[in-house]
Design a protein around this motif. Structure first.
Motif, PDB file in Angstrom:
ATOM      1  N   LEU A 179       1.032  -1.258  -0.055  1.00 52.09           N
ATOM      2  CA  LEU A 179       0.286  -0.047  -0.145  1.00 52.09           C
ATOM      3  C   LEU A 179       0.728   1.619   0.306  1.00 52.09           C
ATOM      4  CD1 LEU A 179      -2.927  -1.374   2.383  1.00 52.09           C
ATOM      5  CD2 LEU A 179      -2.995  -1.737  -0.253  1.00 52.09           C
ATOM      6  N   VAL A 183      -0.966   4.323  -1.713  1.00 47.93           N
ATOM      7  CA  VAL A 183      -2.131   4.528  -1.902  1.00 47.93           C
ATOM      8  C   VAL A 183      -2.659   6.295  -0.896  1.00 47.93           C
ATOM      9  CG1 VAL A 183      -4.632   3.962  -0.832  1.00 47.93           C
ATOM     10  CG2 VAL A 183      -2.653   2.559  -0.775  1.00 47.93           C
ATOM     11  N   TYR A 217      -7.787   8.142   1.835  1.00 44.42           N
ATOM     12  CA  TYR A 217      -8.470   6.673   2.394  1.00 44.42           C
ATOM     13  C   TYR A 217      -8.174   6.530   3.542  1.00 44.42           C
ATOM     14  CZ  TYR A 217      -9.701   6.333  -2.512  1.00 44.42           C
ATOM     15  OH  TYR A 217     -10.286   7.718  -4.068  1.00 44.42           O
ATOM     16  N   LYS A 218      -7.486   7.239   4.049  1.00 39.58           N
ATOM     17  CA  LYS A 218      -7.154   6.369   5.821  1.00 39.58           C
ATOM     18  C   LYS A 218      -8.686   6.322   6.010  1.00 39.58           C
ATOM     19  CE  LYS A 218      -2.260   6.837   6.245  1.00 39.58           C
ATOM     20  NZ  LYS A 218      -0.832   8.124   7.190  1.00 39.58           N
ATOM     21  N   GLU A 271     -10.231   3.132   5.601  1.00 45.27           N
ATOM     22  CA  GLU A 271      -9.564   2.085   6.558  1.00 45.27           C
ATOM     23  C   GLU A 271     -10.588   2.691   7.990  1.00 45.27           C
ATOM     24  OE1 GLU A 271      -5.762   0.820   5.141  1.00 45.27           O
ATOM     25  OE2 GLU A 271      -5.705   2.862   5.883  1.00 45.27           O
ATOM     26  N   TYR A 309      -7.057  -0.935   3.511  1.00 39.37           N
ATOM     27  CA  TYR A 309      -7.065  -0.233   2.439  1.00 39.37           C
ATOM     28  C   TYR A 309      -7.082  -1.445   1.447  1.00 39.37           C
ATOM     29  CZ  TYR A 309      -7.410   2.315  -1.832  1.00 39.37           C
ATOM     30  OH  TYR A 309      -7.600   2.704  -2.917  1.00 39.37           O
TER      31      TYR A 309
END
Length: 371
Positions: free
Chosen positions: A191, A194, A198-199, A202, A209
């Protein structure tokens, strides 16, 4: 003490509603780097005891759910412009490895989460209409990998392609969504690239992810049904490139695509421990190979690969260019036009013409130039 500090820092970030846009992606527009996070939908297999199949949404940094009704996903109120896909019961069917008699082909690569650039390019080239729906008739569209990583709209790209997959087939055409090295990296938990935004997903979904797209998810199951290499008419399409080692190993498309699907979730150590898997997934395998772009590359190797597959062109992404490019008298067609930078991009149009393909660059402004 460290855990308490970490939790406090994360709480502060969420409450401030500052976007987790990747600061390394300097090309992102300011409007995309500020404000609350809107993301989703995420859809997973659920217990048969559940009364309703639920879709998960990130709306202004909060997790919301909505029921899936008659295969339709509807986003919550005041949740931005997130996709509202219709589920396709045939989405996970495995397609053929080779096609003949296709009247027109469009190819592009390395979207890397740049949804806005992708839509503008496809609209201007009349591949989709003003509503972002399929407008390419019975043509075939090939996306040669790397939808994941770097950019900030990966999920939007994935659901858009999911929709086009069905629309193309309904129109008598076809979408070929090929796996690139970044799809493979995400699925095995690598990852590094990424986007930081997008944390939020998560944290709220309590999944890493890669688990957002594992084999329990709708998108993950769909991706795991796709090929890595496809042959259409007299062209071979893939992400990186085919080296002479493929020919030496006497691999077929059927075998290779099946091996990719069967082993996509294995860890890097597991892949490296097997000679064939190490070649296919790593090193100079088809999703990583860059040899065509090296100064000392021997054109005889290309001729050997073309003869092995009985094709005239090899269409690849992976190695970034400023435009769609033809190499070695168009034996190699490079379609990574740096869409990942978030500014513009191109696509390749292939039209059979009495045994001689017409090759055309489709430019970002809608114009076309013969390659």
């Amino acid at each position: 003490m460290n855990k308490i500090l970490t939790l406090a820092a994360l709480t502060l970030l969420l409450s401030s509603q500052i976007s987790f846009a990747d600061t390394s992606e300097k090309k992102d527009k300011p409007s995309q780097m500020q404000g609350a996070i809107f993301d989703g939908p995420y859809l997973f297999d659920q217990s048969k005891n559940e009364k309703a199949h639920m879709a998960y949404w990130i709306c202004a940094n909060k997790l919301l759910t909505t029921p899936v009704t008659n295969s339709q996903l509807s986003r919550p109120n005041s949740c931005g412009q997130l996709p509202e896909p219709t589920l396709n019961p045939k989405a996970k069917e495995i397609a053929a490895n080779a096609y003949t008699g296709v009247s027109k082909i469009v190819a592009l690569s390395d979207i890397h989460g740049q949804f806005d650039v992708l839509i503008t390019l496809l609209k201007n080239q009349n591949i989709v209409d003003k509503n972002n729906d399929w407008a390419f008739g019975n043509g075939h569209m090939v996306m040669t990998g790397d939808m994941f990583d770097r950019g900030h709209q990966v999920n939007e790209v994935l659901w858009f392609m999911y929709k086009l997959d069905k629309q193309a087939q309904d129109a008598g055409g076809k979408l070929h969504l090929l796996m690139g090295n970044h799809e493979q990296m995400v699925m095995r938990g690598d990852l590094r690239y990424v986007n930081e935004r997008y944390k939020v997903a998560e944290k709220l979904l309590q999944r890493n992810y890669d688990e957002l797209y594992d084999d329990s998810s709708e998108i993950g199951q769909w991706l795991r049904s796709k090929h890595t290499i496809v042959k259409i008419n007299d062209s071979l399409f893939l992400h990186g490139g085919i080296s002479g080692e493929w020919v030496d190993r006497k691999l077929t498309l059927d075998k290779a695509n099946q091996v990719y699907r069967d082993n996509i979730d294995k860890s890097k150590p597991e892949l490296k421990s097997d000679d064939l898997l190490n070649f296919l997934f790593l090193g100079n395998g088809p999703t990583w190979f860059r040899g065509y772009f090296e100064d000392d590359y021997n054109e005889d190797e290309i001729d050997r690969v073309l003869a092995y597959f009985d094709v005239k062109h090899i269409v690849v992404g992976h190695t970034s260019q400023t435009q769609v490019l033809g190499l070695f008298n168009n034996k190699v067609l490079a379609v990574d036009s740096s869409i990942k930078n978030g500014e513009s991009g191109e696509l390749l149009l292939i039209t059979p013409n009495e045994g001689q393909d017409t090759l055309t660059r489709g430019l970002y402004d809608g114009s076309r130039v013969t390659l």
